[in-house]
Design a protein around this motif. Structure first.
Motif, PDB file in Angstrom:
ATOM      1  N   LEU A  82       2.652  -7.798 -10.934  1.00 50.40           N
ATOM      2  CA  LEU A  82       2.448  -8.766  -9.859  1.00 50.40           C
ATOM      3  C   LEU A  82       3.585  -9.774  -9.791  1.00 50.40           C
ATOM      4  CD1 LEU A  82      -1.315  -9.573 -10.605  1.00 50.40           C
ATOM      5  CD2 LEU A  82      -0.442  -7.906  -8.949  1.00 50.40           C
ATOM      6  N   MET A  83       3.868 -10.196  -8.564  1.00 51.77           N
ATOM      7  CA  MET A  83       4.805 -11.295  -8.328  1.00 51.77           C
ATOM      8  C   MET A  83       4.333 -12.012  -7.075  1.00 51.77           C
ATOM      9  SD  MET A  83       8.926 -11.205  -7.538  1.00 51.77           S
ATOM     10  CE  MET A  83       9.336 -10.331  -9.043  1.00 51.77           C
ATOM     11  N   GLY A  84       4.260 -13.322  -7.154  1.00 60.20           N
ATOM     12  CA  GLY A  84       3.754 -14.060  -6.009  1.00 60.20           C
ATOM     13  C   GLY A  84       2.330 -13.685  -5.650  1.00 60.20           C
ATOM     14  N   GLY A  85       1.565 -13.238  -6.653  1.00 58.23           N
ATOM     15  CA  GLY A  85       0.180 -12.869  -6.433  1.00 58.23           C
ATOM     16  C   GLY A  85      -0.023 -11.502  -5.829  1.00 58.23           C
ATOM     17  N   ARG A  86       1.042 -10.730  -5.650  1.00 59.31           N
ATOM     18  CA  ARG A  86       0.930  -9.423  -5.003  1.00 59.31           C
ATOM     19  C   ARG A  86       1.583  -8.344  -5.854  1.00 59.31           C
ATOM     20  NH1 ARG A  86       2.526 -10.794   1.336  1.00 59.31           N
ATOM     21  NH2 ARG A  86       0.824 -12.310   1.708  1.00 59.31           N
ATOM     22  N   PRO A  87       1.090  -7.104  -5.728  1.00 59.34           N
ATOM     23  CA  PRO A  87       1.722  -6.001  -6.463  1.00 59.34           C
ATOM     24  C   PRO A  87       3.161  -5.786  -6.018  1.00 59.34           C
ATOM     25  CG  PRO A  87      -0.467  -5.369  -5.688  1.00 59.34           C
ATOM     26  CD  PRO A  87      -0.131  -6.677  -5.020  1.00 59.34           C
ATOM     27  N   THR A  88       4.009  -5.477  -6.970  1.00 56.81           N
ATOM     28  CA  THR A  88       5.423  -5.218  -6.667  1.00 56.81           C
ATOM     29  C   THR A  88       5.721  -3.734  -6.497  1.00 56.81           C
ATOM     30  OG1 THR A  88       6.000  -5.005  -9.008  1.00 56.81           O
ATOM     31  CG2 THR A  88       6.075  -7.231  -8.045  1.00 56.81           C
ATOM     32  N   GLY A  89       4.761  -2.865  -6.880  1.00 62.55           N
ATOM     33  CA  GLY A  89       5.017  -1.431  -6.887  1.00 62.55           C
ATOM     34  C   GLY A  89       5.564  -0.938  -8.214  1.00 62.55           C
ATOM     35  N   TRP A  90       5.693  -1.853  -9.176  1.00 57.55           N
ATOM     36  CA  TRP A  90       6.190  -1.517 -10.509  1.00 57.55           C
ATOM     37  C   TRP A  90       5.162  -1.964 -11.536  1.00 57.55           C
ATOM     38  CZ3 TRP A  90      11.237   0.493 -11.588  1.00 57.55           C
ATOM     39  CH2 TRP A  90      12.012   0.710 -10.439  1.00 57.55           C
ATOM     40  N   MET A  91       4.903  -1.108 -12.522  1.00 52.80           N
ATOM     41  CA  MET A  91       4.004  -1.503 -13.594  1.00 52.80           C
ATOM     42  C   MET A  91       4.643  -2.571 -14.472  1.00 52.80           C
ATOM     43  SD  MET A  91       1.205  -0.038 -13.174  1.00 52.80           S
ATOM     44  CE  MET A  91       0.276   1.409 -12.701  1.00 52.80           C
ATOM     45  N   ARG A 102      -3.124   5.117 -18.773  1.00 47.86           N
ATOM     46  CA  ARG A 102      -3.153   3.771 -18.231  1.00 47.86           C
ATOM     47  C   ARG A 102      -2.346   2.822 -19.112  1.00 47.86           C
ATOM     48  NH1 ARG A 102      -7.184   2.274 -14.600  1.00 47.86           N
ATOM     49  NH2 ARG A 102      -7.351   0.201 -15.565  1.00 47.86           N
ATOM     50  N   CYS A 103      -2.124   1.619 -18.617  1.00 45.43           N
ATOM     51  CA  CYS A 103      -1.483   0.545 -19.371  1.00 45.43           C
ATOM     52  C   CYS A 103      -2.111  -0.764 -18.908  1.00 45.43           C
ATOM     53  CB  CYS A 103       0.031   0.561 -19.157  1.00 45.43           C
ATOM     54  SG  CYS A 103       0.527   0.454 -17.418  1.00 45.43           S
ATOM     55  N   PRO A 104      -1.847  -1.879 -19.577  1.00 46.00           N
ATOM     56  CA  PRO A 104      -2.474  -3.142 -19.165  1.00 46.00           C
ATOM     57  C   PRO A 104      -2.210  -3.521 -17.706  1.00 46.00           C
ATOM     58  CG  PRO A 104      -1.580  -3.370 -21.363  1.00 46.00           C
ATOM     59  CD  PRO A 104      -1.131  -2.023 -20.860  1.00 46.00           C
ATOM     60  N   ALA A 105      -1.083  -3.072 -17.155  1.00 46.40           N
ATOM     61  CA  ALA A 105      -0.811  -3.360 -15.741  1.00 46.40           C
ATOM     62  C   ALA A 105      -1.893  -2.792 -14.836  1.00 46.40           C
ATOM     63  CB  ALA A 105       0.557  -2.797 -15.351  1.00 46.40           C
ATOM     64  N   ASP A 106      -2.476  -1.651 -15.210  1.00 48.65           N
ATOM     65  CA  ASP A 106      -3.553  -1.073 -14.406  1.00 48.65           C
ATOM     66  C   ASP A 106      -4.747  -2.016 -14.337  1.00 48.65           C
ATOM     67  OD1 ASP A 106      -2.720   1.705 -13.589  1.00 48.65           O
ATOM     68  OD2 ASP A 106      -2.399   1.873 -15.742  1.00 48.65           O
ATOM     69  N   ASP A 107      -5.052  -2.701 -15.452  1.00 47.16           N
ATOM     70  CA  ASP A 107      -6.153  -3.661 -15.451  1.00 47.16           C
ATOM     71  C   ASP A 107      -5.882  -4.786 -14.458  1.00 47.16           C
ATOM     72  OD1 ASP A 107      -7.352  -2.166 -17.419  1.00 47.16           O
ATOM     73  OD2 ASP A 107      -6.816  -3.523 -19.055  1.00 47.16           O
ATOM     74  N   LEU A 108      -4.636  -5.272 -14.432  1.00 44.11           N
ATOM     75  CA  LEU A 108      -4.297  -6.355 -13.515  1.00 44.11           C
ATOM     76  C   LEU A 108      -4.378  -5.899 -12.065  1.00 44.11           C
ATOM     77  CD1 LEU A 108      -1.267  -7.955 -15.403  1.00 44.11           C
ATOM     78  CD2 LEU A 108      -3.578  -8.873 -15.193  1.00 44.11           C
ATOM     79  N   LEU A 109      -4.046  -4.651 -11.803  1.00 46.08           N
ATOM     80  CA  LEU A 109      -4.131  -4.135 -10.442  1.00 46.08           C
ATOM     81  C   LEU A 109      -5.579  -3.854 -10.047  1.00 46.08           C
ATOM     82  CD1 LEU A 109      -1.055  -1.745 -10.499  1.00 46.08           C
ATOM     83  CD2 LEU A 109      -1.236  -3.936  -9.301  1.00 46.08           C
ATOM     84  N   ASP A 110      -6.390  -3.411 -11.017  1.00 45.53           N
ATOM     85  CA  ASP A 110      -7.817  -3.205 -10.740  1.00 45.53           C
ATOM     86  C   ASP A 110      -8.516  -4.519 -10.429  1.00 45.53           C
ATOM     87  OD1 ASP A 110      -7.493  -0.526 -11.250  1.00 45.53           O
ATOM     88  OD2 ASP A 110      -8.380  -0.587 -13.262  1.00 45.53           O
ATOM     89  N   ARG A 111      -8.156  -5.535 -11.199  1.00 49.41           N
ATOM     90  CA  ARG A 111      -8.760  -6.847 -11.015  1.00 49.41           C
ATOM     91  C   ARG A 111      -7.742  -7.893 -11.392  1.00 49.41           C
ATOM     92  NH1 ARG A 111     -13.340  -9.137 -14.847  1.00 49.41           N
ATOM     93  NH2 ARG A 111     -11.501  -9.945 -15.907  1.00 49.41           N
ATOM     94  N   PRO A 112      -7.030  -8.441 -10.413  1.00 48.75           N
ATOM     95  CA  PRO A 112      -6.035  -9.463 -10.726  1.00 48.75           C
ATOM     96  C   PRO A 112      -6.641 -10.561 -11.576  1.00 48.75           C
ATOM     97  CG  PRO A 112      -5.891  -8.852  -8.413  1.00 48.75           C
ATOM     98  CD  PRO A 112      -7.124  -8.180  -8.971  1.00 48.75           C
ATOM     99  N   PRO A 113      -5.823 -11.202 -12.421  1.00 49.73           N
ATOM    100  CA  PRO A 113      -6.356 -12.207 -13.348  1.00 49.73           C
ATOM    101  C   PRO A 113      -7.020 -13.361 -12.619  1.00 49.73           C
ATOM    102  CG  PRO A 113      -3.961 -12.285 -13.263  1.00 49.73           C
ATOM    103  CD  PRO A 113      -4.383 -11.042 -12.534  1.00 49.73           C
ATOM    104  N   PRO A 149      -8.627 -10.751 -19.356  1.00 42.65           N
ATOM    105  CA  PRO A 149      -8.325  -9.370 -19.045  1.00 42.65           C
ATOM    106  C   PRO A 149      -9.537  -8.664 -18.464  1.00 42.65           C
ATOM    107  CG  PRO A 149      -8.604  -9.641 -21.400  1.00 42.65           C
ATOM    108  CD  PRO A 149      -8.657 -11.014 -20.787  1.00 42.65           C
ATOM    109  N   ALA A 150      -9.275  -7.521 -17.863  1.00 42.72           N
ATOM    110  CA  ALA A 150     -10.346  -6.769 -17.237  1.00 42.72           C
ATOM    111  C   ALA A 150     -11.364  -6.338 -18.273  1.00 42.72           C
ATOM    112  CB  ALA A 150      -9.778  -5.541 -16.521  1.00 42.72           C
ATOM    113  N   ALA A 151     -12.631  -6.249 -17.844  1.00 44.11           N
ATOM    114  CA  ALA A 151     -13.688  -5.809 -18.744  1.00 44.11           C
ATOM    115  C   ALA A 151     -13.387  -4.420 -19.268  1.00 44.11           C
ATOM    116  CB  ALA A 151     -15.026  -5.817 -18.007  1.00 44.11           C
ATOM    117  N   GLY A 152     -13.639  -4.215 -20.558  1.00 46.67           N
ATOM    118  CA  GLY A 152     -13.419  -2.903 -21.158  1.00 46.67           C
ATOM    119  C   GLY A 152     -12.100  -2.768 -21.867  1.00 46.67           C
ATOM    120  N   SER A 153     -11.155  -3.677 -21.611  1.00 42.54           N
ATOM    121  CA  SER A 153      -9.876  -3.584 -22.310  1.00 42.54           C
ATOM    122  C   SER A 153     -10.036  -4.133 -23.725  1.00 42.54           C
ATOM    123  CB  SER A 153      -8.800  -4.378 -21.561  1.00 42.54           C
ATOM    124  OG  SER A 153      -9.055  -5.753 -21.654  1.00 42.54           O
ATOM    125  N   PRO A 154      -9.205  -3.671 -24.673  1.00 41.48           N
ATOM    126  CA  PRO A 154      -9.319  -4.176 -26.043  1.00 41.48           C
ATOM    127  C   PRO A 154      -9.237  -5.690 -26.133  1.00 41.48           C
ATOM    128  CG  PRO A 154      -7.927  -2.242 -25.990  1.00 41.48           C
ATOM    129  CD  PRO A 154      -8.222  -2.602 -24.557  1.00 41.48           C
TER     130      PRO A 154
END
Length: 444
Positions: free
Chosen positions: A205-214, A412-423, A429-434
């Motif tokens: 994320l940058m500026g609150g929006r996905p950048t297209g990069w993990m 998956r990687c932690p970036a997927d959690d942020l895309l599933d549910r932004p912080p 962190p998203a539910a279910g992550s370590p």
């Protein structure tokens, strides 16, 4: 790239000039100190946000007050401030993984307690998801760095002021060939580095929006350019390759005792030793030049692996530290990783990291890339097998196993959690992550 290395001097005095041949000899001797791997270290960069409203920028005055308090607190690690106000904790060289974890965990407890008193919190994410780059430190070194990097576009300011990482430091290795030999470890660092980028990508994320990069953080490093943030070619002797890279990389600045530092455009250190203009370079200038190069793997006597995004949760940094330590310091795990990564080298297409397709795919796609996912599965399994041999506790091995199940096995990687549910406001962190399972005591 911390505040601690800014000595503020000129920096010339009456010191003798350094020649091109002397530079090559010095770099070979300084940057690769070989021997059996015995030490481990970690450098943790953190964003610092308002504890209740992280989207609200923290004023420089508030940061200065909090950091002034922190300077009065005894720590086992070195505490420094990055240009954008990020905090960095650098562990001392430690004799084991568990010693490293114990030292840094205790220091983080102390730092968090002090910051909480000012309503601030450490945030583990590779690139600030909300705030644009804003410089906190105004010193000659960072003025020069900003001027230098601005010539290539905005990526430099993002790197300086809006990024955070986990940097793992391992010994350079034996002089002899083999799994723990320095040439093998140098090669491995650049190949497994792409796997670490993908497995721990945490900045979509940058500026609150996905950048297209993990890993937007890794994208910023790539855009800075090969001279400042690239690796040398991996073909040939590591010492010779790094010495050539140092000589042929652009000089960031020529330091002065008074007034702004000069920022030459395109002057390499090799050309500076030959022309001796705008003044003669010295050994101190060479030492400083080495601190202005930011490759993904930086040889500093030891190897500094710089490609891992900062991780979520209080203790998320422990998993990349443990995995990297196992892959480098356990001969069996090192050999397994080496064999599993050889085929990935074909995707480098003779371009040094991070400017080749392998590293680009790792930053853009994370473990959604099938080959990187397969390589990560082999490397994590090898690390998990090796950790007990390195003295890791059950809590550490369990954390690595949970990460493997949650992320690696699922591509998956932690970036997927942020895309599933932004912080949210608490950056949880998203539910279910370590990282969402609550804090564990990783200290022996």
């Amino acid at each position: 790239m911390s505040n601690a290395i800014n000595d503020g001097g000129d920096c010339t005095g009456h010191r003798p000039a350094v020649t091109e041949a002397e530079v090559e000899a010095l770099v070979r001797g300084i940057c690769f100190k070989t021997g059996p791997p015995r030490s481990l270290g970690v450098e943790l960069e953190w964003l610092v946000h308002d504890q209740r409203l992280p989207q609200r920028p923290v004023t420089p005055e508030r940061l200065r007050a909090a950091y002034a308090t922190l300077r009065t607190v005894p720590l086992g690690s070195a505490l420094t401030v990055e240009p954008g106000g990020q905090l960095e904790l650098s562990s001392p060289p430690t004799a084991s993984l568990m010693e490293c974890i114990a030292t840094v965990s205790a220091d983080l407890d102390t730092v968090r307690a002090v910051l909480a008193g000012d309503g601030l919190a450490l945030v583990g994410i590779g690139h600030d998801p909300w705030h644009p780059p804003r410089r906190f430190l105004h010193e000659p070194r960072y003025d020069a760095l900003e001027t230098c990097l601005d010539r290539g576009g905005p990526a430099g300011r993002h790197m300086m002021c809006a990024s955070a990482s986990v940097q793992v430091c391992v010994d350079a290795g034996h002089e002899e060939p083999g799994p723990l030999g320095h040439a093998r470890r140098w090669w491995l660092a650049h190949q497994v580095g792409a796997v670490l980028v993908a497995a721990f990508a945490n900045s979509p994320l940058m500026g609150g929006r996905p950048t297209g990069w993990m890993s937007t953080r890794q994208l910023m490093w790539t855009e800075i350019g090969a001279g400042r943030a690239g690796a040398p070619p991996l073909n040939g002797n590591p010492r010779a390759a790094w010495a050539r890279h140092v000589l042929d990389s652009p000089v960031m600045c020529v330091r002065r005792d008074g007034g702004p530092w000069e920022v030459p455009d395109g002057l390499t250190f090799r050309e500076w030793t030959r022309s001796r203009r705008p003044r003669t370079p010295t050994r101190e200038d060479l030492q400083y030049h080495l601190t202005t190069l930011f490759p993904p793997v930086r040889p500093r006597g030891h190897l500094e692996l710089r490609m891992i995004d900062a991780q979520p949760g209080d203790d998320g940094w422990i998993v990349p530290l443990a995995v990297t330590a196992a892959l480098f310091d356990d001969p069996q795990a090192a050999e397994t990783a080496y064999r599993s990564l050889k085929h990935l080298a074909e995707r480098a297409v003779n371009l040094p990291a991070p400017h080749n397709p392998l590293w680009t795919d790792a930053a853009r796609r994370g473990l959604a890339d099938p080959e990187l996912r397969e390589a990560a599965a082999v490397c994590f399994a090898a690390a998990l097998d090796a950790l007990p041999r390195l003295g890791a506790t059950t809590e550490v091995t369990d954390a690595v196993a949970q990460y493997m199940d949650r992320y690696v096995a699922r591509g998956r990687c932690p970036a997927d959690d942020l895309l599933d549910r932004p912080p949210g406001p608490d950056l949880s962190p998203a539910a279910g992550s370590p990282a969402a399972h609550g804090r564990k005591d990783f200290r022996p």
